[in-house]
Design an enzyme around this catalytic site. Structure first.
Site, short mmCIF file in Angstrom:
data_model
loop_
_atom_site.label_atom_id
_atom_site.label_comp_id
_atom_site.label_asym_id
_atom_site.label_seq_id
_atom_site.Cartn_x
_atom_site.Cartn_y
_atom_site.Cartn_z
N CYS A 98 -45.52 -27.17 2.55
CA CYS A 98 -44.81 -26.59 3.71
C CYS A 98 -43.81 -25.53 3.25
O CYS A 98 -42.78 -25.85 2.64
CB CYS A 98 -44.10 -27.72 4.46
SG CYS A 98 -42.88 -27.19 5.67
N CYS A 156 -40.26 -25.88 4.52
CA CYS A 156 -39.57 -26.97 3.82
C CYS A 156 -38.97 -26.45 2.53
O CYS A 156 -37.83 -26.81 2.18
CB CYS A 156 -40.55 -28.10 3.49
SG CYS A 156 -41.29 -28.90 4.93
#
Length: 287
Positions: free
Chosen positions: A37, A40
């Site tokens: 991600c 993230c």
């Protein structure tokens, strides 16, 4: 950052100790992330920087959702990154996506301990003991020494409303940060303020009761009585009076009975037994 005492990778095995139990001591910020991600990865250094800067005022728990899928499912994680803040064993705040530092900082500042919180605690103890003057003095001191402490402002606004200082309470509520201004606690105080306004300058509760007994169709008296009853903690009596206005004088003051009853619902919260009882009664009266 891996060796920081304020940051840890957390699994299902130690979630209870690292998050739920620890959250009774300090706020715990839980970062649900995954290696694939990109947002993230962008958020990670922001969270770690703040964990170091706040020096133990909150704890950062990082959960790899690829490895901890049942735990992520348990907390309803459907988008990454999702960050939840835990306090006293419960998730009480959250955000999704790679938010900028100022946004994360604003969320943290609503929950982390502040030096002025000790003054607030002393003020609430004085209020509990019935020393309202001392409580007001301490809360004013907390607000003046830490103007960003919304907890102090909410406590002082509540005390001011209890003392019928409506304008001062309203000014405090307007000075809250945008997030706190939209909080459930602020909404409850705003509802309380509306009833304080209604009661301001009206007859005393016993006089209103006598007047209404003599003129039961007087919606103005019934409305003022309901406001006095709310401020006196007689919520069911107030709700019954407001429901009577809805049933028999719907157009009074532009639907004041319904609007005021909804304000009582907001004041008590959706889970209150009286709200559960009177919400269907209101719906029935409107049909």
């Amino acid at each position: 950052m891996a060796d920081s005492p304020h940051i840890a990778d957390v699994t299902a095995q130690d979630f209870e100790a690292q998050v739920l139990q620890r959250s009774h001591e300090v706020p715990v910020l839980v970062d649900f992330w995954a290696g694939w991600c990109a947002p993230c990865r962008a958020l990670k250094p922001v969270l770690e920087k703040l964990a170091q800067e706040y020096q133990g005022k909150f704890f950062l728990a990082k959960i790899d959702t690829d490895k901890e899928q049942p735990l992520a499912a348990q907390y309803g994680i459907r988008s990454l990154p999702t960050v939840q803040l835990f306090r006293n064993g419960q998730a009480v705040d959250s955000f999704m996506g790679a938010q900028p530092e100022r946004t994360v900082r604003a969320l943290l500042d609503k929950h982390v301990a502040r030096e002025s919180d000790a003054i607030v605690r002393n003020a609430l103890a004085a209020q509990q003991a019935g020393d309202l003057d001392q409580a007001a003095t301490l809360l004013q001191q907390a607000v003046e020494s830490d103007p960003a402490n919304d907890r102090a402002k909410l406590a002082l606004a509540g005390l001011l409303l209890a003392r019928s200082q409506i304008a001062d309470a309203e000014a405090l509520l307007k000075s809250l940060s945008p997030d706190t201004r939209d909080s459930a606690e602020a909404a409850m105080l705003k509802a309380h303020m509306e009833f304080a306004r209604l009661a301001d300058g009206s007859l005393a509760l016993t006089e209103l009761e006598k007047k209404l007994a003599a003129t039961p169709a007087d919606s103005e008296t019934r409305l003022h009585l309901s406001a006095r009853q709310v401020l006196n903690g007689q919520y069911e009596a107030a709700m019954q009076n407001l429901l009577e206005i809805v049933r028999h004088d719907r157009k009074f003051r532009d639907d004041a009975g319904r609007k005021s009853l909804l304000a009582v619902f907001q004041l008590l919260g959706n889970n209150h037994e009286l709200v559960k009882k009177y919400r269907p009664l209101l719906a029935s009266a409107l049909n």
